[in-house]
Design a protein around this motif. Structure first.
Motif, PDB file in Angstrom:
ATOM      1  N   THR A  80      -3.334   4.332   1.236  1.00  0.00           N
ATOM      2  CA  THR A  80      -4.107   3.364   0.463  1.00  0.00           C
ATOM      3  C   THR A  80      -4.493   2.196   1.357  1.00  0.00           C
ATOM      4  O   THR A  80      -3.988   2.056   2.480  1.00  0.00           O
ATOM      5  N   ASP A  81      -5.383   1.340   0.850  1.00  0.00           N
ATOM      6  CA  ASP A  81      -5.722   0.110   1.563  1.00  0.00           C
ATOM      7  C   ASP A  81      -5.520  -1.116   0.670  1.00  0.00           C
ATOM      8  O   ASP A  81      -5.999  -2.209   0.984  1.00  0.00           O
ATOM      9  N   CYS A  82      -4.809  -0.919  -0.447  1.00  0.00           N
ATOM     10  CA  CYS A  82      -4.586  -2.028  -1.383  1.00  0.00           C
ATOM     11  C   CYS A  82      -3.155  -1.969  -1.917  1.00  0.00           C
ATOM     12  O   CYS A  82      -2.930  -2.058  -3.124  1.00  0.00           O
ATOM     13  N   GLU A  84      -0.332  -3.803  -1.908  1.00  0.00           N
ATOM     14  CA  GLU A  84       0.346  -4.861  -2.648  1.00  0.00           C
ATOM     15  C   GLU A  84      -0.247  -5.033  -4.050  1.00  0.00           C
ATOM     16  O   GLU A  84       0.494  -5.181  -5.029  1.00  0.00           O
ATOM     17  N   ALA A  85      -1.567  -4.995  -4.157  1.00  0.00           N
ATOM     18  CA  ALA A  85      -2.206  -5.101  -5.470  1.00  0.00           C
ATOM     19  C   ALA A  85      -1.862  -3.900  -6.340  1.00  0.00           C
ATOM     20  O   ALA A  85      -1.643  -4.029  -7.551  1.00  0.00           O
ATOM     21  N   GLN A 123       0.441   2.073   3.326  1.00  0.00           N
ATOM     22  CA  GLN A 123      -0.686   1.413   3.978  1.00  0.00           C
ATOM     23  C   GLN A 123      -0.296   1.178   5.423  1.00  0.00           C
ATOM     24  O   GLN A 123       0.685   0.490   5.715  1.00  0.00           O
ATOM     25  N   THR A 129      -6.702  -4.586   4.542  1.00  0.00           N
ATOM     26  CA  THR A 129      -6.384  -4.683   3.120  1.00  0.00           C
ATOM     27  C   THR A 129      -7.632  -4.975   2.297  1.00  0.00           C
ATOM     28  O   THR A 129      -8.438  -5.841   2.641  1.00  0.00           O
ATOM     29  N   GLN A 130      -7.778  -4.195   1.227  1.00  0.00           N
ATOM     30  CA  GLN A 130      -8.886  -4.363   0.302  1.00  0.00           C
ATOM     31  C   GLN A 130      -8.336  -4.689  -1.082  1.00  0.00           C
ATOM     32  O   GLN A 130      -7.162  -4.443  -1.373  1.00  0.00           O
ATOM     33  N   ALA A 131      -9.185  -5.212  -1.940  1.00  0.00           N
ATOM     34  CA  ALA A 131      -8.795  -5.442  -3.329  1.00  0.00           C
ATOM     35  C   ALA A 131      -8.916  -4.145  -4.109  1.00  0.00           C
ATOM     36  O   ALA A 131      -9.638  -3.228  -3.717  1.00  0.00           O
ATOM     37  N   LEU A 132      -8.172  -4.054  -5.204  1.00  0.00           N
ATOM     38  CA  LEU A 132      -8.387  -2.948  -6.130  1.00  0.00           C
ATOM     39  C   LEU A 132      -9.776  -3.104  -6.714  1.00  0.00           C
ATOM     40  O   LEU A 132     -10.141  -4.162  -7.218  1.00  0.00           O
ATOM     41  N   ARG A 133     -10.583  -2.040  -6.649  1.00  0.00           N
ATOM     42  CA  ARG A 133     -11.961  -2.114  -7.106  1.00  0.00           C
ATOM     43  C   ARG A 133     -12.205  -1.107  -8.210  1.00  0.00           C
ATOM     44  O   ARG A 133     -11.823   0.057  -8.083  1.00  0.00           O
ATOM     45  N   ALA A 138      -7.742   4.288  -5.823  1.00  0.00           N
ATOM     46  CA  ALA A 138      -6.789   3.503  -5.028  1.00  0.00           C
ATOM     47  C   ALA A 138      -6.177   4.332  -3.912  1.00  0.00           C
ATOM     48  O   ALA A 138      -5.769   3.793  -2.877  1.00  0.00           O
TER      49      ALA A 138
END
Length: 471
Positions: A80-82, A84-85, A123, A129-133, A138
């Motif tokens: 993933t790239d998100c 923590e979110a 990750q 890091t990206q936001a959840l979109r 995810a």
């Protein structure tokens, strides 16, 4: 150790898709869509298959992941790239989680889904890091599999020395795409990641499934060498446009679904040959030839087998267009020797005379020339089975076909109940001289009538999965 599979690089190209157990596939897929924005990953699908046990999982018990301590081990690691979110979202939703862990390989955590499957999410340090979109899965892809083994070192050698998988810096066999295949000692003898799918296939109440589909370059040669080496393998299945596959078992019984790209050529007969050139009429893997060839030069999938269904029909109806197509592909192979094509020419027997051999060729061997436009529309057709024309059971006398897949009526209803694909919501009966059902009305009207009654009953019992019958 047996002779090594002949290859100059890792024999496995990449992971293609995952098959994971779910007692209620639609519900579990919706759960993943709610919490991970998708039931699959960004790079490929995750198919949640109907397991025959409510608590069936791909987890296994080991005392090696946490040295000396029994631990229920996950079978898949996702990237993933998100992270923590995602962890915060799952925590707020009450999803069972193990604590976050950080080391030189990145940040990880483990979650448990409603089925009981445990999976790891990671990750990597170099991942931005990206936001959840919304609308963006995810999970990016699976980067590692974890298999139970009675002797992990012997299993590692089997993958590296027999299959020819290259070992990475951590000592794990890996695909060319960098996915790892890892092993931990199982505390339960005979435990595997396989699971039984709850389907009815003839006299078999269930079917054994592998959790992973792995792409290779030359499936036929690999299958041959595995047989010569005395390995446990199933026969090769030709799935038309979905490719070819066979099942291979490692020394501990973990099943690997070995897959090879098989690219289908289709001609759109609805385009008049006089008004359109051959490039507009032919499609390869659903694309025009220029788009397909441009993609081949950039793709990490190996489009070696080019299948031409209905070759004899095309020779008769469009010899010039067929010759131009083959010459273009041949010239491409000469200019790009790293992308050689093997042409599989399959004759198609016309069914307008209701010849038993031709009908059985279609219904039992799953080979039929379907124009590209019909494939795109997802047409489901109904075919007779002359071999069983004298059976008192009407269900034996017909099959339903979507492109390159054949189902008996009960399996079709099972697929419709799973609700995983809109294609199983509609059966289109084409009432013209090209429609097999048009002939079935003449030669087996009882089967057609029973089919329609069965669909009406199904719709009454399961209105939320109603099938639309278009005549």
């Amino acid at each position: 150790m047996s002779k090594m599979l002949q290859t100059t690089t890792s024999a496995f190209n990449k992971f293609i898709c995952l098959y994971l157990p779910a007692y209620d596939p639609p519900a579990l897929a919706n759960w993943y869509k709610e919490h991970f924005n998708s039931p699959g990953t960004r790079e490929y699908g995750v198919f949640w298959e109907k397991a025959n046990e409510e608590g069936a999982t791909c987890n296994f018990m080991t005392d090696e992941y946490i040295p000396g301590k029994p631990y229920e081990m996950f079978a898949v690691r996702f990237e993933t790239d998100c992270i923590e979110a995602l962890y915060e979202r799952l925590s707020n939703a009450g999803v069972p989680l193990e604590p976050m862990h950080s080391d030189h390989e990145g940040i990880t955590f483990v979650f448990t889904d409603p089925q009981g499957n445990k999976f790891q999410v990671r990750q990597q340090p170099e991942t931005k890091t990206q936001a959840l979109r919304d609308g963006v899965p995810a999970l990016i892809r699976a980067s590692a599999l974890f298999f139970p083994a009675s002797d992990p070192e012997a299993t590692r050698k089997w993958y590296s020395e027999l299959l020819g998988l290259v070992l990475n810096a951590s000592g794990w066999p890996m695909t060319r795409n960098g996915e790892e295949i890892c092993f931990y000692r199982s505390l339960i003898p005979g435990q595997t990641t396989n699971f039984h799918k709850n389907v009815v296939m003839g006299d078999r109440p269930s079917t054994l499934y592998s959790i992973i589909n792995v792409a290779v370059d030359d499936l036929g040669e690999m299958h041959k060498q595995m047989l010569e080496q005395g390995q446990k393998v199933e026969g090769i299945s030709d799935r038309g446009g979905c490719g070819r596959q066979f099942q291979l078992y490692d020394p501990d019984g973990n099943m690997l679904d070995i897959w090879e790209t098989q690219t289908m050529i289709g001609k759109d007969f609805k385009l008049d040959s006089g008004a359109y050139n051959w490039k507009q009429q032919y499609k390869i893997a659903g694309e025009d030839i220029d788009t397909f060839l441009a993609r081949v030069t950039k793709s990490d999938l190996y489009h070696r087998r080019i299948v031409i269904p209905g070759y004899n029909v095309l020779q008769k109806l469009d010899p010039e267009g067929l010759e131009s197509l083959l010459e273009t592909l041949h010239q491409f192979s000469l200019e790009h020797p790293q992308h050689p094509f093997e042409f599989i020419k399959r004759d198609w027997s016309p069914i307008d005379a209701i010849e038993p051999t031709a009908m059985e060729h279609v219904a039992d061997n799953r080979e039929i020339f379907i124009p590209h436009t019909e494939r795109a529309e997802g047409v489901i057709k109904i075919y007779g089975r002359p071999r069983f024309k004298d059976s008192p059971n009407w269900k034996d006398r017909i099959v339903l076909m979507i492109p390159f897949f054949v189902f008996d009526i009960d399996t079709f209803f099972t697929k419709a109940l799973e609700g995983r694909h809109e294609m199983f919501r509609q059966v289109k009966i084409i009432n013209d001289d090209a429609s097999v059902l048009w002939y079935l009305r003449k030669i087996d009207p009882d089967a057609v009538r029973e089919l329609k009654l069965a669909m009406e009953q199904f719709n009454q019992e399961y209105p939320e999965h109603a099938i639309e019958l278009i005549e």
